[in-house]
Scaffold this motif. Sequence first.
Motif, PDB file in Angstrom:
ATOM      1  N   TYR A 115       0.853  -1.196   0.000  1.00 38.87           N
ATOM      2  CA  TYR A 115       0.000   0.000   0.000  1.00 38.87           C
ATOM      3  C   TYR A 115       0.886   1.243   0.000  1.00 38.87           C
ATOM      4  O   TYR A 115       1.949   1.236   0.624  1.00 38.87           O
ATOM      5  CB  TYR A 115      -0.867   0.047   1.271  1.00 38.87           C
ATOM      6  CG  TYR A 115      -1.949  -0.989   1.357  1.00 38.87           C
ATOM      7  CD1 TYR A 115      -3.259  -0.685   1.000  1.00 38.87           C
ATOM      8  CD2 TYR A 115      -1.673  -2.265   1.821  1.00 38.87           C
ATOM      9  CE1 TYR A 115      -4.265  -1.637   1.109  1.00 38.87           C
ATOM     10  CE2 TYR A 115      -2.672  -3.226   1.923  1.00 38.87           C
ATOM     11  CZ  TYR A 115      -3.959  -2.897   1.569  1.00 38.87           C
ATOM     12  OH  TYR A 115      -4.945  -3.836   1.672  1.00 38.87           O
ATOM     13  N   PRO A 116       0.444   2.319  -0.647  1.00 37.72           N
ATOM     14  CA  PRO A 116       1.287   3.518  -0.712  1.00 37.72           C
ATOM     15  C   PRO A 116       1.348   4.303   0.596  1.00 37.72           C
ATOM     16  O   PRO A 116       2.153   5.221   0.716  1.00 37.72           O
ATOM     17  CB  PRO A 116       0.622   4.357  -1.815  1.00 37.72           C
ATOM     18  CG  PRO A 116      -0.802   3.896  -1.847  1.00 37.72           C
ATOM     19  CD  PRO A 116      -0.790   2.449  -1.450  1.00 37.72           C
ATOM     20  N   GLY A 117       0.477   3.974   1.553  1.00 36.28           N
ATOM     21  CA  GLY A 117       0.490   4.705   2.821  1.00 36.28           C
ATOM     22  C   GLY A 117      -0.249   6.030   2.720  1.00 36.28           C
ATOM     23  O   GLY A 117      -0.898   6.330   1.708  1.00 36.28           O
ATOM     24  N   ALA A 118      -0.105   6.850   3.769  1.00 42.15           N
ATOM     25  CA  ALA A 118      -0.916   8.065   3.899  1.00 42.15           C
ATOM     26  C   ALA A 118      -0.689   9.053   2.756  1.00 42.15           C
ATOM     27  O   ALA A 118      -1.597   9.785   2.360  1.00 42.15           O
ATOM     28  CB  ALA A 118      -0.615   8.737   5.238  1.00 42.15           C
ATOM     29  N   ASP A 119       0.531   9.109   2.196  1.00 42.98           N
ATOM     30  CA  ASP A 119       0.813  10.093   1.138  1.00 42.98           C
ATOM     31  C   ASP A 119       0.257   9.673  -0.231  1.00 42.98           C
ATOM     32  O   ASP A 119       0.314  10.452  -1.194  1.00 42.98           O
ATOM     33  CB  ASP A 119       2.318  10.369   1.039  1.00 42.98           C
ATOM     34  CG  ASP A 119       3.113   9.124   0.651  1.00 42.98           C
ATOM     35  OD1 ASP A 119       2.491   8.059   0.435  1.00 42.98           O
ATOM     36  OD2 ASP A 119       4.354   9.211   0.575  1.00 42.98           O
ATOM     37  N   ILE A 136       9.906  -6.939  -0.920  1.00 42.75           N
ATOM     38  CA  ILE A 136       9.701  -6.213  -2.176  1.00 42.75           C
ATOM     39  C   ILE A 136      10.815  -5.195  -2.439  1.00 42.75           C
ATOM     40  O   ILE A 136      10.754  -4.435  -3.401  1.00 42.75           O
ATOM     41  CB  ILE A 136       8.326  -5.499  -2.213  1.00 42.75           C
ATOM     42  CG1 ILE A 136       8.225  -4.432  -1.121  1.00 42.75           C
ATOM     43  CG2 ILE A 136       7.185  -6.497  -2.065  1.00 42.75           C
ATOM     44  CD1 ILE A 136       7.043  -3.477  -1.331  1.00 42.75           C
ATOM     45  N   GLY A 137      11.831  -5.173  -1.599  1.00 38.79           N
ATOM     46  CA  GLY A 137      12.949  -4.249  -1.819  1.00 38.79           C
ATOM     47  C   GLY A 137      12.547  -2.794  -1.689  1.00 38.79           C
ATOM     48  O   GLY A 137      12.995  -1.941  -2.444  1.00 38.79           O
ATOM     49  N   LEU A 138      11.703  -2.500  -0.699  1.00 35.80           N
ATOM     50  CA  LEU A 138      11.220  -1.133  -0.507  1.00 35.80           C
ATOM     51  C   LEU A 138      12.291  -0.273   0.162  1.00 35.80           C
ATOM     52  O   LEU A 138      12.903  -0.686   1.150  1.00 35.80           O
ATOM     53  CB  LEU A 138       9.949  -1.158   0.365  1.00 35.80           C
ATOM     54  CG  LEU A 138       9.375   0.193   0.774  1.00 35.80           C
ATOM     55  CD1 LEU A 138       8.878   0.966  -0.449  1.00 35.80           C
ATOM     56  CD2 LEU A 138       8.230   0.006   1.774  1.00 35.80           C
ATOM     57  N   ASP A 139      12.504   0.911  -0.395  1.00 34.05           N
ATOM     58  CA  ASP A 139      13.464   1.852   0.177  1.00 34.05           C
ATOM     59  C   ASP A 139      12.736   2.741   1.177  1.00 34.05           C
ATOM     60  O   ASP A 139      12.076   3.707   0.807  1.00 34.05           O
ATOM     61  CB  ASP A 139      14.091   2.690  -0.945  1.00 34.05           C
ATOM     62  CG  ASP A 139      15.151   3.651  -0.411  1.00 34.05           C
ATOM     63  OD1 ASP A 139      15.349   3.681   0.830  1.00 34.05           O
ATOM     64  OD2 ASP A 139      15.752   4.354  -1.235  1.00 34.05           O
ATOM     65  N   ARG A 140      12.857   2.401   2.478  1.00 32.32           N
ATOM     66  CA  ARG A 140      12.162   3.160   3.524  1.00 32.32           C
ATOM     67  C   ARG A 140      12.693   4.585   3.626  1.00 32.32           C
ATOM     68  O   ARG A 140      12.049   5.453   4.206  1.00 32.32           O
ATOM     69  CB  ARG A 140      12.323   2.458   4.877  1.00 32.32           C
ATOM     70  CG  ARG A 140      11.496   1.182   5.007  1.00 32.32           C
ATOM     71  CD  ARG A 140      10.044   1.510   5.277  1.00 32.32           C
ATOM     72  NE  ARG A 140       9.219   0.302   5.388  1.00 32.32           N
ATOM     73  CZ  ARG A 140       7.905   0.310   5.296  1.00 32.32           C
ATOM     74  NH1 ARG A 140       7.255   1.436   5.083  1.00 32.32           N
ATOM     75  NH2 ARG A 140       7.210  -0.802   5.407  1.00 32.32           N
ATOM     76  N   GLY A 145       8.548   6.538   0.745  1.00 34.93           N
ATOM     77  CA  GLY A 145       8.592   5.131   1.148  1.00 34.93           C
ATOM     78  C   GLY A 145       8.386   4.878   2.634  1.00 34.93           C
ATOM     79  O   GLY A 145       8.038   3.768   3.036  1.00 34.93           O
ATOM     80  N   ALA A 146       8.578   5.900   3.463  1.00 36.90           N
ATOM     81  CA  ALA A 146       8.564   5.676   4.907  1.00 36.90           C
ATOM     82  C   ALA A 146       7.202   5.198   5.408  1.00 36.90           C
ATOM     83  O   ALA A 146       7.112   4.414   6.353  1.00 36.90           O
ATOM     84  CB  ALA A 146       8.969   6.958   5.631  1.00 36.90           C
ATOM     85  N   ASP A 147       6.124   5.686   4.769  1.00 37.79           N
ATOM     86  CA  ASP A 147       4.784   5.373   5.276  1.00 37.79           C
ATOM     87  C   ASP A 147       4.130   4.194   4.551  1.00 37.79           C
ATOM     88  O   ASP A 147       2.972   3.877   4.815  1.00 37.79           O
ATOM     89  CB  ASP A 147       3.887   6.617   5.171  1.00 37.79           C
ATOM     90  CG  ASP A 147       3.700   7.065   3.727  1.00 37.79           C
ATOM     91  OD1 ASP A 147       4.387   6.516   2.845  1.00 37.79           O
ATOM     92  OD2 ASP A 147       2.869   7.962   3.479  1.00 37.79           O
ATOM     93  N   LEU A 242       2.291   0.976  13.563  1.00 38.02           N
ATOM     94  CA  LEU A 242       3.350  -0.031  13.736  1.00 38.02           C
ATOM     95  C   LEU A 242       4.670   0.417  13.145  1.00 38.02           C
ATOM     96  O   LEU A 242       5.740  -0.055  13.525  1.00 38.02           O
ATOM     97  CB  LEU A 242       2.927  -1.342  13.047  1.00 38.02           C
ATOM     98  CG  LEU A 242       1.822  -2.153  13.735  1.00 38.02           C
ATOM     99  CD1 LEU A 242       1.477  -3.383  12.890  1.00 38.02           C
ATOM    100  CD2 LEU A 242       2.256  -2.585  15.118  1.00 38.02           C
ATOM    101  N   LEU A 243       4.602   1.338  12.185  1.00 37.17           N
ATOM    102  CA  LEU A 243       5.837   1.798  11.510  1.00 37.17           C
ATOM    103  C   LEU A 243       6.588   2.841  12.332  1.00 37.17           C
ATOM    104  O   LEU A 243       7.735   3.129  12.065  1.00 37.17           O
ATOM    105  CB  LEU A 243       5.481   2.402  10.140  1.00 37.17           C
ATOM    106  CG  LEU A 243       4.954   1.421   9.083  1.00 37.17           C
ATOM    107  CD1 LEU A 243       4.461   2.168   7.863  1.00 37.17           C
ATOM    108  CD2 LEU A 243       6.014   0.409   8.710  1.00 37.17           C
ATOM    109  N   LYS A 244       5.890   3.402  13.321  1.00 34.27           N
ATOM    110  CA  LYS A 244       6.533   4.489  14.069  1.00 34.27           C
ATOM    111  C   LYS A 244       7.524   3.969  15.099  1.00 34.27           C
ATOM    112  O   LYS A 244       7.452   2.853  15.525  1.00 34.27           O
ATOM    113  CB  LYS A 244       5.451   5.333  14.729  1.00 34.27           C
ATOM    114  CG  LYS A 244       4.621   6.022  13.629  1.00 34.27           C
ATOM    115  CD  LYS A 244       4.078   7.375  14.070  1.00 34.27           C
ATOM    116  CE  LYS A 244       3.471   8.071  12.872  1.00 34.27           C
ATOM    117  NZ  LYS A 244       2.043   7.788  12.749  1.00 34.27           N
TER     118      LYS A 244
END
Length: 244
Positions: A115-119, A136-140, A145-147, A242-244
């Motif tokens: 999911y793309p998150g809040a942004d 998925i090799g996501l760049d946080r 990417g952070a959210d 959970l990401l925070k």
Amino acid sequence: MTSWLPFPASSHAGQVDFVMTLVHILMALLFIGWGVYFVWVLFRFRSGRQKKASAGGARGRLALGTEVGVVIAEAVLLVVFALPLWYSQTAARPTDTNAVVVRVIAEQFAWNVHYPGADGQFGRTAVSLVSGSNPIGLDRNSPTGADDIVLLSEMHLPVNRPVVIQLSSKDVVHSFGVPAMRVKQDAIPGVIAPVWFTPTSTGKFEIVCSQLCGLAHYRMRGVIIVESESAYRKFLADEAALLK
Ligand SMILES: [Cu+2]
């Protein structure tokens, strides 16, 4: 008439069921027609009646007429019913700008849901970042990417809102099949294939892999949880926390 099919849980399910019913009716007619013809041929051309085969072949227009009729019926099924429906659920996008956009990245033998998150924007992904903990090799650290929210073989969706799935694969060809939604789209490495639908019922629905993709293909399953708008928002908020 379509009670032999899975529960229809998407807005276009009825159209798919209609095409499927037409195809089955045509196939039943062909099966009966060819079967009767076959038995008739066995009787008509038995050796007791006709010792020597005719080298000239069949005469008369009936055979040709039947063939042309079958071709026309199949062309109508394809051009009038099947292709427009396929186009509307894949290449064409939903007109509703409020659509949920989710990436699904298939791999042996799981469904990664992104999911793309809040942004509302997907973060950068890179093959070099793929690891056991980052499937998925996501760049946080990328700006968007952070959210982002990444789930394994589980997808939450709000009811009565179109969802656009952007489908791809990490390894081999898989196929994203959701029988209840009447959705099936191939997941091909190097290709992002779209497919979209609007869930119309809350509940849990199975995702199955519909292409034989390896030894554990049979257990490449996932679940779609369709819930109310408020429950969906709570899910997104819980995952974000959970990401925070
Ligand atoms: Cu698969």
